[in-house]
Write an enzyme that holds these catalytic residues in place. Sequence first.
Site, PDB file in Angstrom:
ATOM      1  N   HIS A  36      -4.120   0.593  -4.217  1.00 43.57           N
ATOM      2  CA  HIS A  36      -3.399   0.428  -5.481  1.00 43.57           C
ATOM      3  C   HIS A  36      -2.780  -0.971  -5.555  1.00 43.57           C
ATOM      4  O   HIS A  36      -2.889  -1.667  -6.559  1.00 43.57           O
ATOM      5  CB  HIS A  36      -2.306   1.490  -5.626  1.00 43.57           C
ATOM      6  CG  HIS A  36      -2.818   2.841  -6.059  1.00 43.57           C
ATOM      7  ND1 HIS A  36      -3.616   3.618  -5.265  1.00 43.57           N
ATOM      8  CD2 HIS A  36      -2.642   3.543  -7.206  1.00 43.57           C
ATOM      9  CE1 HIS A  36      -3.907   4.747  -5.916  1.00 43.57           C
ATOM     10  NE2 HIS A  36      -3.337   4.724  -7.089  1.00 43.57           N
ATOM     11  N   LYS A 100      -2.773  15.609  -4.260  1.00 42.37           N
ATOM     12  CA  LYS A 100      -1.981  16.812  -3.978  1.00 42.37           C
ATOM     13  C   LYS A 100      -0.516  16.531  -4.223  1.00 42.37           C
ATOM     14  O   LYS A 100      -0.051  15.399  -4.067  1.00 42.37           O
ATOM     15  CB  LYS A 100      -2.210  17.299  -2.549  1.00 42.37           C
ATOM     16  CG  LYS A 100      -1.641  16.406  -1.454  1.00 42.37           C
ATOM     17  CD  LYS A 100      -1.622  17.148  -0.123  1.00 42.37           C
ATOM     18  CE  LYS A 100      -1.351  16.225   1.048  1.00 42.37           C
ATOM     19  NZ  LYS A 100      -0.008  16.420   1.628  1.00 42.37           N
TER      20      LYS A 100
HETATM   21  S1  SF4 Z   1      -2.846  19.660   5.798  1.00 44.03           S
HETATM   22 FE1  SF4 Z   1      -1.167  18.586   6.842  1.00 44.03          FE
HETATM   23  S2  SF4 Z   1      -2.091  16.799   7.786  1.00 44.03           S
HETATM   24 FE2  SF4 Z   1      -3.519  17.581   6.231  1.00 44.03          FE
HETATM   25  S3  SF4 Z   1      -3.025  16.445   4.355  1.00 44.03           S
HETATM   26 FE3  SF4 Z   1      -1.807  18.317   4.324  1.00 44.03          FE
HETATM   27  S4  SF4 Z   1       0.157  17.709   5.250  1.00 44.03           S
HETATM   28 FE4  SF4 Z   1      -1.324  16.136   5.786  1.00 44.03          FE
END
Ligand code: SF4
Lengths: 187, 287
Positions: A36, A100
């Site tokens: 970015h 996410k």
């Molecule tokens: S599962 Fe755990 S290690 Fe994998 S992206 Fe999510 S927070 Fe990060």
Amino acid sequence: MITIHSPADERTVRNLELGQVVHIDGTIITGRDEMHMRALSSKNVPKELNFATLFHCGPIMIRDGKEWKAIAAGPTTSARMDTMEAEMIERFKIRIIIGKGGMSDDVLKAMKDNGCVYLAAIGGAAVSLAECLRCTGIEWEELGMAEAMWKFTAKQFGPLVVAMDAHGNSLYKNVGSKVNRTIKDHS
Amino acid sequence: MISIPESVEDAIVNLLRLANTKLPEDVGWALEAAASWETNEIAYSQLGGIMDNVKKAEFMGRPMCQDTGVPVFYVSGKFDASIEKSIRNGVRRATSEIPLRPNTVHPLTRENPGDNLGDGMPVIHYTPTDDDHTEITVLPKGAGAENMTKLVMLNPADGTAGVKKFIISTVLEAGGRPCPPTVVGVGIGGTSDMCVKMAKEALLRPTDHVNTNDDERKLEEELFTILNASGLGPMGLGGDSTVLRVHIKTAYCHTASLPVAVNLNCWAARRATVRIMKDGTSRYGQW
Ligand code: SF4
């Protein structure tokens, strides 16, 4: 089941509604913090940035002969890019963001103004998601494996949940108002 | 099974492979349990996607998450100063052989050596004991969950209510960022550094661990219920499964202090242990 072809046009993304589950066919680029910063400070950027489907991801890649192959490619926390994403959307007309955890109100507004959606991938579902990707190249390799901009062709990439739409609605906000009640109850 | 003596360095590579490619069974069961009480459709499909991914990772021998984290090591038993070098060499090899994502960088220049090493990395905690074997446990810590860590020095007058409030707001304000459903590690008491250390150590407990202290166990159960009723859900998209478990560890503290620390583990609550016997043979597990 809804399949979106990427790069997607504005009408397609404006038609998506919160909570819908979609898959993506077509081009996807990755970008995290460093990508970015580089994209916003460079004069010449890779053409794939325009109208892109931008995946917040720092994959694990291996060399398979001459080609690169993703072996684990789940989403990273999108909020780290909060301060830069609105400008990215305005400048490059990013149509789809995959990540996410969701993004800030500023980003939500830029999405509404410019026609962009945020799709939530399953955090950590790295092997399943990598299976849907074929690598077609890399830009800004010097940023390192996690931070470089990887280019992929995706096939039925998902499942992805429409978590922030192009009309100012956010699943995270809806969930957040319920969650805040629990926080308040105990403060 | 015949065990052939192997070097500590080899054991570290195997240990990191096990931890990253196979989710401990108890965490798998906790995820199944969460799916069984989940009433939200999106949440249910997120849990399904997670379990699907866990199976693929184990079957294909690949890291279950692209963020293979920074490995935190806990060494106990009998060992000498050379073990640090073996662990470092093991981490370097594991990074290219498994492979792991090269995650460590200089904190300011962000320069990445590419081998998951660097000053102070990996983190290793030592506890010598009178045993004649060595036990090494690894906890790969991804940044999504680790970045949500919080420490507070409460006033003793804040009491249990203050402790609860801090834990609840820390877990819920983290939202979807630490990839819920999470395992919540809590440290209460000690000094500031010890408190954070305990919160992380609490994550080494299996999800079916039973706290032998009644007050702590009740608090764990109460927090578990409150957090799962919050509606945050898997990935913060809404639902009934926000946490898989709450583990509390305590220590005595200064009469004027009440430190509380929260350290989260994502659903990918990875851990593995190797016990290296006197004759050089080793036993691996995720107990
Ligand atoms: S599962 Fe755990 S290690 Fe994998 S992206 Fe999510 S927070 Fe990060």
